[in-house]
Design a protein around this motif. Structure first.
Motif, short mmCIF file in Angstrom:
data_model
loop_
_atom_site.label_atom_id
_atom_site.label_comp_id
_atom_site.label_asym_id
_atom_site.label_seq_id
_atom_site.Cartn_x
_atom_site.Cartn_y
_atom_site.Cartn_z
N VAL A 1 -13.99 5.43 1.83
CA VAL A 1 -12.72 4.83 2.27
C VAL A 1 -12.92 3.83 3.41
O VAL A 1 -12.30 2.75 3.40
N PRO A 2 -13.78 4.11 4.40
CA PRO A 2 -13.98 3.10 5.46
C PRO A 2 -14.52 1.77 4.95
O PRO A 2 -14.39 0.74 5.62
N ASP B 1 -11.14 -2.47 1.70
CA ASP B 1 -10.40 -3.55 2.36
C ASP B 1 -8.94 -3.18 2.55
O ASP B 1 -8.29 -3.66 3.48
N VAL B 2 -8.40 -2.33 1.64
CA VAL B 2 -7.00 -1.95 1.72
C VAL B 2 -6.79 -0.64 0.96
O VAL B 2 -7.54 -0.34 0.02
N VAL B 3 -5.79 0.13 1.35
CA VAL B 3 -5.39 1.33 0.64
C VAL B 3 -3.95 1.13 0.18
O VAL B 3 -3.04 0.96 1.01
N VAL B 4 -3.75 1.13 -1.14
CA VAL B 4 -2.41 0.97 -1.70
C VAL B 4 -1.81 2.36 -1.86
O VAL B 4 -2.42 3.26 -2.46
N ARG C 1 -5.20 12.76 2.79
CA ARG C 1 -6.50 12.69 3.45
C ARG C 1 -7.04 11.25 3.40
O ARG C 1 -7.64 10.77 4.36
N ILE C 2 -6.82 10.53 2.29
CA ILE C 2 -7.27 9.14 2.20
C ILE C 2 -6.56 8.29 3.24
O ILE C 2 -7.19 7.45 3.93
N ARG C 3 -5.27 8.50 3.40
CA ARG C 3 -4.53 7.73 4.40
C ARG C 3 -5.02 8.04 5.81
O ARG C 3 -5.16 7.13 6.65
N GLU C 4 -5.29 9.32 6.08
CA GLU C 4 -5.77 9.70 7.42
C GLU C 4 -7.13 9.05 7.71
O GLU C 4 -7.34 8.52 8.81
N ILE C 5 -8.03 9.11 6.71
CA ILE C 5 -9.35 8.50 6.91
C ILE C 5 -9.22 7.00 7.07
O ILE C 5 -9.92 6.38 7.90
N ALA C 6 -8.32 6.38 6.30
CA ALA C 6 -8.12 4.94 6.40
C ALA C 6 -7.60 4.55 7.79
O ALA C 6 -8.05 3.56 8.38
N LEU C 7 -6.67 5.33 8.32
CA LEU C 7 -6.15 5.03 9.65
C LEU C 7 -7.23 5.18 10.71
O LEU C 7 -7.31 4.38 11.65
N ALA D 1 -10.34 4.66 10.27
CA ALA D 1 -11.31 3.57 10.10
C ALA D 1 -10.66 2.19 10.22
O ALA D 1 -11.32 1.18 9.95
N ASN D 2 -9.39 2.15 10.58
CA ASN D 2 -8.66 0.89 10.72
C ASN D 2 -8.58 0.09 9.41
O ASN D 2 -8.65 -1.14 9.40
N VAL D 3 -8.48 0.82 8.29
CA VAL D 3 -8.28 0.18 6.99
C VAL D 3 -6.78 0.06 6.77
O VAL D 3 -6.05 1.06 6.88
N PRO D 4 -6.27 -1.14 6.47
CA PRO D 4 -4.81 -1.32 6.32
C PRO D 4 -4.23 -0.49 5.18
O PRO D 4 -4.88 -0.31 4.13
#
Length: 359
Positions: free
Chosen positions: A261-262, A265-268, A301-307, A309-312
């Protein structure tokens, strides 16, 4: 409730139970059925091939007892005559042997199918115990039933044999006035009639015995409800073990998420039910690739990891659902989503004030 505690066998055998019994050689089979079929088959084959067999034997005797053969003491000639006689006899007897083999194979396979069980021929020294042998002979209800059936079988065979000669007693009594060939023909006819009737009777009794064997086997393979539960547990796996495996799988999946996930480029997102992480490298990819996806708790969990790692995160509910259903991890997105994803990536690059990765 009584079944749970007493273990009454009220349930039919499961396929797994039947397979285990088959592997152990516990199969419904009547040896008398094969014997009766062989008897009937041999009688018909003797009637069909008997004349040619007699003709062959007559030819062999004629050659062996001819004057030239008896007066010739040359060993090579004797060996040649013996080989010729064996060839003639072999050709005459071959159809009988082949027919007997075919009947034996067909009847046994009709009963048990193709079942190669080498455990049945493994030496079992416990079976040599005379006490156990006496127990099998004189003990148990099945032994009594077997003895009764054997006694009834003997009576029926005797009555059947008598029925074959009852109507021909006059011919048998007048045998003294017949020639040798007539006596031989009458005897062969009577023996054939007796044997055929006995063979048919034994075949019918063997069919009944086979039906009883099937019934008894089904009864022996019956299972209690607890047995069925235990077998289902063995087949499906213990719930505790399955839960542990599920936990291990989730842990491994989380490790992959923390690694992949880090890089995205983006998480939809859906926003809460689905999450799909996309990565795009113009130098290495023809189109954006799905590096992670999840539903419900895994999406969280994907959203938490993205946040972390500063992934939008970009909320596009229809697109998130479609990508989740149509793409697996590692797949490039379908062509119909190029425009929508390109718009999101352009927005993300502009938001972060960076250019897309290029060669």
């Amino acid at each position: 409730m009584a079944d749970e505690t007493t273990g009454d066998k009220t349930e039919p055998a499961t396929p797994r139970r039947r397979q285990e019994a088959r592997e152990q050689g516990q199969i419904a089979r009547s040896p008398d059925l094969a014997a009766a079929a062989l008897l009937i088959g041999i009688l018909f084959m003797l009637k069909g091939f008997g004349p040619s067999l007699v003709a062959s034997l007559k030819l062999i005797l004629g050659q062996m007892l001819a004057a030239d053969s008896l007066s010739n003491f040359d060993p090579s000639t004797g060996l040649l005559n013996l080989t010729r006689a064996m060839a003639i006899a072999g050709v005459a007897i071959a159809p009988l042997f082949l027919g007997i083999l075919l009947i034996a194979v067909v009847v046994n396979m009709a009963q048990v199918g193709l079942n190669l069980n080498f455990d049945r021929i493994t030496p079992n020294f416990a079976a040599l115990n005379p006490l156990k042998g006496l127990g099998r002979i004189f003990g148990g209800t099945r032994v009594i039933i077997r003895m009764a059936m054997s006694f009834i079988k003997v009576i029926f065979v005797a009555l059947t044999a008598y029925s074959a000669i009852h109507g021909r007693m006059v011919e048998i009594m007048a045998v003294q006035r017949l020639s040798f060939l007539q006596i031989f023909g009458l005897g062969a006819s009577i023996v054939y009639s007796i044997a055929l009737r006995i063979g048919i009777l034994l075949f019918v009794l063997a069919l009944l015995d086979y039906a009883y064997q099937r019934f008894q086997l089904e009864k022996d393979l019956m299972m209690s409800k607890q047995d069925v539960k235990e077998e289902m547990k063995r087949m499906d796996g213990d719930p505790k073990i399955k839960q542990r495996r599920r936990q291990i799988a989730i842990q491994r999946h989380l490790k992959r998420l923390k690694k992949e996930v880090p890089k995205a480029d983006v998480v939809v997102t859906n926003p809460t039910h689905f999450a799909v992480a996309l990565q795009y490298d113009a130098a290495k990819m023809r189109a954006p690739k799905v590096v992670a996806k999840g539903q419900d708790w895994m999406a969280l969990r994907i959203r938490e990891i993205a946040l972390e790692a500063n992934v939008p995160l970009v909320e596009r509910a229809p697109l998130a659902r479609a990508l989740y259903k149509m793409c697996d991890v590692g797949d490039e997105i379908p062509e119909e989503f190029y425009a929508a994803v390109a718009e999101i990536l352009a927005y993300v690059y502009k938001l972060n004030n960076k250019l897309p990765k290029a060669a």
